[in-house]
Design a protein around this motif. Structure first.
Motif, short mmCIF file in Angstrom:
data_model
loop_
_atom_site.label_atom_id
_atom_site.label_comp_id
_atom_site.label_asym_id
_atom_site.label_seq_id
_atom_site.Cartn_x
_atom_site.Cartn_y
_atom_site.Cartn_z
N ASN A 42 0.85 -1.19 0.00
CA ASN A 42 0.00 0.00 0.00
C ASN A 42 0.88 1.24 0.00
O ASN A 42 2.04 1.19 0.43
CB ASN A 42 -0.90 0.06 1.24
CG ASN A 42 -2.02 -0.96 1.20
OD1 ASN A 42 -2.36 -1.50 0.16
ND2 ASN A 42 -2.61 -1.22 2.36
N VAL A 43 0.34 2.36 -0.45
CA VAL A 43 1.01 3.65 -0.31
C VAL A 43 0.45 4.33 0.94
O VAL A 43 -0.77 4.39 1.14
CB VAL A 43 0.81 4.54 -1.55
CG1 VAL A 43 1.36 5.94 -1.31
CG2 VAL A 43 1.49 3.89 -2.76
N GLU A 44 1.35 4.83 1.77
CA GLU A 44 0.99 5.45 3.05
C GLU A 44 1.42 6.92 3.05
O GLU A 44 2.49 7.27 2.55
CB GLU A 44 1.70 4.74 4.21
CG GLU A 44 1.63 3.21 4.19
CD GLU A 44 0.33 2.66 4.76
OE1 GLU A 44 -0.51 3.48 5.19
OE2 GLU A 44 0.19 1.42 4.79
N LEU A 45 0.59 7.76 3.63
CA LEU A 45 0.89 9.17 3.83
C LEU A 45 1.20 9.40 5.30
O LEU A 45 0.41 9.02 6.18
CB LEU A 45 -0.30 10.03 3.40
CG LEU A 45 -0.26 11.53 3.74
CD1 LEU A 45 0.84 12.23 2.97
CD2 LEU A 45 -1.62 12.18 3.46
N ILE A 46 2.34 10.02 5.60
CA ILE A 46 2.68 10.31 6.99
C ILE A 46 1.86 11.51 7.46
O ILE A 46 1.81 12.55 6.80
CB ILE A 46 4.18 10.62 7.15
CG1 ILE A 46 5.02 9.42 6.68
CG2 ILE A 46 4.52 10.94 8.61
CD1 ILE A 46 6.51 9.65 6.75
N VAL A 47 1.19 11.33 8.61
CA VAL A 47 0.31 12.38 9.16
C VAL A 47 0.57 12.52 10.66
O VAL A 47 1.14 11.64 11.31
CB VAL A 47 -1.18 12.04 8.93
CG1 VAL A 47 -1.52 12.03 7.45
CG2 VAL A 47 -1.54 10.69 9.58
N HIS A 48 0.14 13.65 11.21
CA HIS A 48 0.19 13.85 12.66
C HIS A 48 -0.90 12.99 13.31
O HIS A 48 -2.04 12.96 12.86
CB HIS A 48 -0.05 15.32 13.00
CG HIS A 48 1.11 16.21 12.70
ND1 HIS A 48 2.25 16.25 13.47
CD2 HIS A 48 1.30 17.12 11.69
CE1 HIS A 48 3.09 17.13 12.97
NE2 HIS A 48 2.55 17.68 11.90
N LYS A 49 -0.55 12.32 14.40
CA LYS A 49 -1.52 11.51 15.14
C LYS A 49 -1.81 12.08 16.54
O LYS A 49 -2.69 11.58 17.23
CB LYS A 49 -0.99 10.07 15.27
CG LYS A 49 -0.95 9.30 13.97
CD LYS A 49 -2.35 8.91 13.50
CE LYS A 49 -2.29 7.95 12.32
NZ LYS A 49 -3.63 7.49 11.91
N GLY A 50 -1.06 13.11 16.92
CA GLY A 50 -1.30 13.72 18.22
C GLY A 50 -0.69 12.93 19.36
O GLY A 50 0.12 12.02 19.16
N ILE A 51 -1.10 13.27 20.58
CA ILE A 51 -0.61 12.59 21.78
C ILE A 51 -1.58 11.45 22.13
O ILE A 51 -2.77 11.70 22.34
CB ILE A 51 -0.50 13.56 22.96
CG1 ILE A 51 0.43 14.73 22.60
CG2 ILE A 51 -0.01 12.85 24.21
CD1 ILE A 51 0.50 15.81 23.66
N PRO A 52 -1.11 10.21 22.16
CA PRO A 52 -2.00 9.10 22.53
C PRO A 52 -2.56 9.28 23.94
O PRO A 52 -1.98 9.99 24.78
CB PRO A 52 -1.08 7.87 22.46
CG PRO A 52 0.06 8.29 21.61
CD PRO A 52 0.25 9.75 21.84
N GLU A 53 -3.69 8.64 24.19
CA GLU A 53 -4.30 8.71 25.52
C GLU A 53 -3.28 8.25 26.57
O GLU A 53 -2.65 7.19 26.43
CB GLU A 53 -5.55 7.82 25.56
CG GLU A 53 -6.33 7.94 26.85
CD GLU A 53 -7.61 7.12 26.82
OE1 GLU A 53 -8.27 7.02 27.88
OE2 GLU A 53 -7.94 6.56 25.75
N ASP A 54 -3.15 9.05 27.62
CA ASP A 54 -2.20 8.82 28.70
C ASP A 54 -0.74 8.93 28.24
O ASP A 54 0.18 8.54 28.97
CB ASP A 54 -2.41 7.44 29.35
CG ASP A 54 -3.79 7.32 29.99
OD1 ASP A 54 -4.28 8.35 30.50
OD2 ASP A 54 -4.36 6.22 29.97
#
Length: 598
Positions: free
Chosen positions: A522-534
Motif C-alpha cells: 500500500n502507499v501510506e501518507l505520513i500524518v500527525h496523530k497527536g498525543i496518545p491517551e495517557d
C-alpha cells in the motif's frame, strides 16, 4: 492508442559474447585494460530512455540497478538481491560472472579483479567523482573516456526522445514556481551560497511545475539547471523545446539553454559558491566546475526534501488518484475471480491496463506491471514477455505489482490473488507477510524517527518464522513523477527523518524460489496523530491511501491477533465506504463480500 507496456522484452543473451568482443577491440585505442558500464544514464535516473540502455545492451540484463566491469579476459555483472534469479537467466554466464551485492562486497570484489597496473575506462558523464574515488581505492587508474565506448561499439545510436513539455496545473501542484524558487533562495542565503546546481530532472520538473515524457512511465524532462541567489534560473533543456506558451509560464527569469551550454556557462560562476550534490553530479561537470574556479559546497540537493513533503493540495490530489486507482483494481479483482477459461499473465496485464485507462486522468502506467504466476511471482522484479508468459493456474499464487501515472498522483500497489483453494503453506506465508504489513501501517512513531527503525516492524513476524525478504520495506512515492522517489524510505539503510506529508510504500514480502512469491503493498501518507491517551509525546503515523482489500482466501485468521483482525476490518470498511458508491451493482456486491468482517 497502443499499450503502455510492451511484452517484447530485449533478449540478446546469444549476442552478448559478440558485443563484449566488439567493446574489447576498443581498449587498445584508448589505452585501457577494462571498462565500467553503469545502469543509469547521465541524468542518474532509475528509469532510462531506450538510447541509454547500455548495461542491457552489453550484458542482456534489464534490471533497474546494476554495474558491469569488463576486463580484457573476464567480466563481472554486479546486481542486488532482487535480481538473483533474473540476471543469470538474461546474461551469458560464460562471459559474465553474476555477483550479488552486498552478499559479496563490491569493494572487495573490485580489489580482487583490478590492481595498480590496470587502467579502467569510464564515461565521465555516467559516474560521479565520489563513485570513482571509491573505485580508486583498489589502486587502479580510472581513465575518463569522453566518447561512450558502448555507443561506439554498436555503431549507430538510437535517437534521443524529446517529448512535449507540459505545464502541471497549479491546483494540483499547490505552489507556483515563484513560491518554490523563493524557498531555494532562502536556503542559499542561509548556506551563504551564490547558486544551486540541480542535476536531477525530477527536481527541476517539481520546481518549474512541468512534466514530460522523455523517460518510459516517468513524466520527466531530461535537463539540468542552475538557480542563482538573485533568482535567475538557467535551464539546460534545449532551446527548441521551449514554446511561447511555456516561456510565458516560466517568466523572464528563466534562461533556456541547450544541454551542452552548461560547460560554457560554468565560467560565469568563477570564484562563486555553488551548492551541489556530489553523489549525483557527473564527474565531467564537477571537474569543469573545479577547473573554472568555482567554490563547491557539498550537500544534499534541498529540493529532494522540499519535493518529498507534499503540501495540502498535493495530498488532496493524490487521495483522489488512489480512489480512482482502487476502482480499477477492484474491477480487476472481480474480473480475475469470475474467469471460467484459462488466461495468462499477459492477459491479466492487458485487462488491468484497460480498467485503469477508463479514467481520463490516466497518462501512463507508473512502471511495467509485475504479473507473476507461481514461480514467476518469486522473481521480485519479474517482467512478463511473450517468451515467459504462462497460464495462471488455479493452484498458483498470482502476484500483481502495478501502478498508474495520473495527472493528480502516482500509484503503486501489490496484491496477491488465487483462483482456486489455497494450501496451508500459502496461507501461512501470506498471513505472516500481512502481519508485517499491518504492523507498519498501524505504527505510531515520534518526530525524528527514520525509516530504518520502522523496517524492523515489517520483518519481525517473518523473522519469528525464520524467513525474510531481500528488498527494502518501502520507498518514497512521487506525485505524477517517479514511483520511486527519495530521500525517504523504509529499510535498514534509510537514515532520513520521516516527516508529515511524505509518501511511502509499505511492501514486505516472501519469495520461495521456483514456487511462489508474496508481496502486499500500500502507499501510506505520513500524518500527525497527536498525543496518545495517557501519553506524553506528539506522534506521527500513517494514513493508508491505497484502498483495495486483501485476499481473503489467503488469510489464516488463527494467526492474527484481535488487534490485527480489527485493523483489517476497519480498513475494509473504509474501502467499502469510499469505493462501493463508484461501482456498478455486480462489482459493488463483489466488493461488499470481500470487505465483510473477518
Amino acid at each position: 492508442m497502443g499499450r503502455y507496456q510492451s511484452f517484447d522484452v530485449m533478449d540478446c543473451r546469444d549476442q552478448v559474447a559478440e558485443r563484449v568482443a566488439a567493446l574489447r577491440k576498443l581498449f587498445a585505442t584508448h589505452k585501457i585494460d577494462g571498462y565500467l558500464v553503469p545502469r543509469g544514464d547521465e541524468f542518474r535516473g532509475e528509469y532510462v530512455p531506450e538510447h541509454a540502455e547500455r548495461l542491457a545492451y552489453i550484458t542482456g540484463f534489464t534490471g533497474s540497478w546494476g554495474l558491469s566491469l569488463i576486463l580484457k579476459d573476464s567480466a563481472d555483472l554486479y546486481i542486488d538481491s532482487r535480481y538473483k534469479i533474473q540476471a543469470p537467466e538474461q546474461t551469458d554466464t560464460d562471459i559474465f560472472d553474476v555477483i550479488c551485492v552486498p552478499e559479496i562486497s563490491l569493494d572487495t570484489r573490485l580489489a580482487e579483479k583490478i590492481g595498480q597496473n590496470h587502467r579502467i575506462g569510464f564515461d565521465p558523464m555516467l559516474f560521479s567523482r565520489k563513485e570513482i574515488a571509491r573505485f580508486e581505492k583498489t589502486g587502479a587508474i580510472f581513465v575518463p573516456v569522453s566518447e561512450n565506448l558502448i555507443d561506439l561499439s554498436h555503431g549507430e545510436a538510437l535517437p534521443e526522445i524529446r517529448s512535449e513539455i507540459l505545464i502541471h496545473p497549479i491546483e494540483i501542484a499547490g505552489a507556483s514556481f515563484t513560491e518554490k524558487k523563493k524557498q531555494i533562495i532562502d536556503i542559499l542565503q542561509k548556506k551563504n551560497c551564490d547558486a544551486l546546481f540541480i542535476v536531477l530532472p525530477e527536481n527541476i520538473c517539481w520546481l518549474l511545475n512541468l512534466r514530460g515524457n522523455d523517460v518510459p512511465h516517468t513524466p520527466f524532462i531530461l535537463s539540468r539547471a542552475i538557480v542563482t541567489i538573485e533568482g535567475k534560473f538557467y535551464w539546460y533543456v534545449g532551446k527548441e523545446r521551449v514554446t511561447p506558451a511555456l516561456k510565458e509560464h516560466l517568466g523572464p527569469d528563466v534562461i533556456c539553454r541547450d544541454s551542452d551550454d552548461i560547460f560554457a556557462d560554468i565560467k560565469m560562476f568563477h570564484n562563486q559558491k555553488i551548492l551541489y550534490d556530489p553523489i549525483d553530479t557527473a564527474f565531467a561537470i564537477e571537474k569543469a566546475l573545479q577547473d573554472n574556479g568555482v567554490k563547491l559546497i557539498s550537500d544534499d540537493d534541498p529540493i529532494l526534501l522540499l519535493k518529498a513533503i507534499k503540501n495540502n493540495a498535493e495530498q488532496a490530489a493524490t487521495r483522489k488518484a488512489h480512489i480512482r486507482d482502487a476502482v480499477a483494481m477492484i474491477k480487476f479483482a472481480h474480473w480475475f475471480s469470475t474467469q471460467q477459461q484459462d488466461f495468462t499473465e499477459i492477459d491479466a496485464v492487458k485487462q488491468l491496463e484497460d480498467f485503469r485507462s477508463e479514467a481520463p486522468e490516466l497518462k501512463d502506467i507508473s512502471f511495467d506491471t509485475i504479473s507473476g504466476s507461481g514461480a514467476n511471482g518469486a522473481i521480485v522484479h519479474y517482467r512478463v514477455s511473450h517468451k515467459s508468459d504462462k497460464i495462471i493456474a488455479e493452484s498458483d499464487l498470482f502476484l500483481c505489482d502495478s501502478g498508474g501515472q495520473y495527472l493528480d498522483g502516482t500509484t503503486d500497489i501489490t496484491r496477491v490473488f488465487i483462483r482456486g483453494k489455497a494450501t496451508a503453506e500459502q496461507k501461512t506465508r501470506y498471513t505472516q507477510v500481512l502481519k508485517g504489513h499491518l504492523a507498519v501501517a498501524r505504527a505510531l512513531f515520534p518526530i525524528g524517527t527514520t525509516g530504518a527503525v520502522l523496517d524492523v516492524l515489517a520483518r519481525a513476524p517473518l523473522w519469528q518464522a525464520g524467513i525474510d525478504f531481500g528488498h527494502g520495506t518501502g520507498h518514497g512515492v512521487g506525485l505524477y513523477l517517479s514511483v520511486h522517489e527519495g530521500p525517504q524510505g523504509i529499510s535498514s539503510r534509510s537514515k532520513v527523518k520521516l516527516e508529515p506529508g511524505m509518501l511511502l510504500s509499505n511492501e514486505p514480502g516472501y519469495y520461495k524460489a521456483g514456487e511462489f512469491g508474496i508481496r502486499i503493498e500500500n502507499v501510506e501518507l505520513i500524518v500527525h496523530k497527536g498525543i496518545p491517551e495517557d501519553g506524553e509525546k506528539n506522534m506521527l503515523g500513517f494514513e493508508t491511501l491505497t484502498l483495495v482489500p486483501y485476499e481473503r482466501k489467503l488469510i489464516d485468521k488463527s494467526l492474527l491477533s484481535r488487534e490485527e483482525i480489527h485493523q483489517i476490518d476497519t480498513y475494509h470498511q473504509r474501502i467499502s465506504d469510499s469505493v462501493i458508491p463508484l461501482l456498478d451493482a455486480e462489482r459493488a456486491s463483489f466488493l461488499k463480500d470481500q470487505c465483510a468482517p473477518l
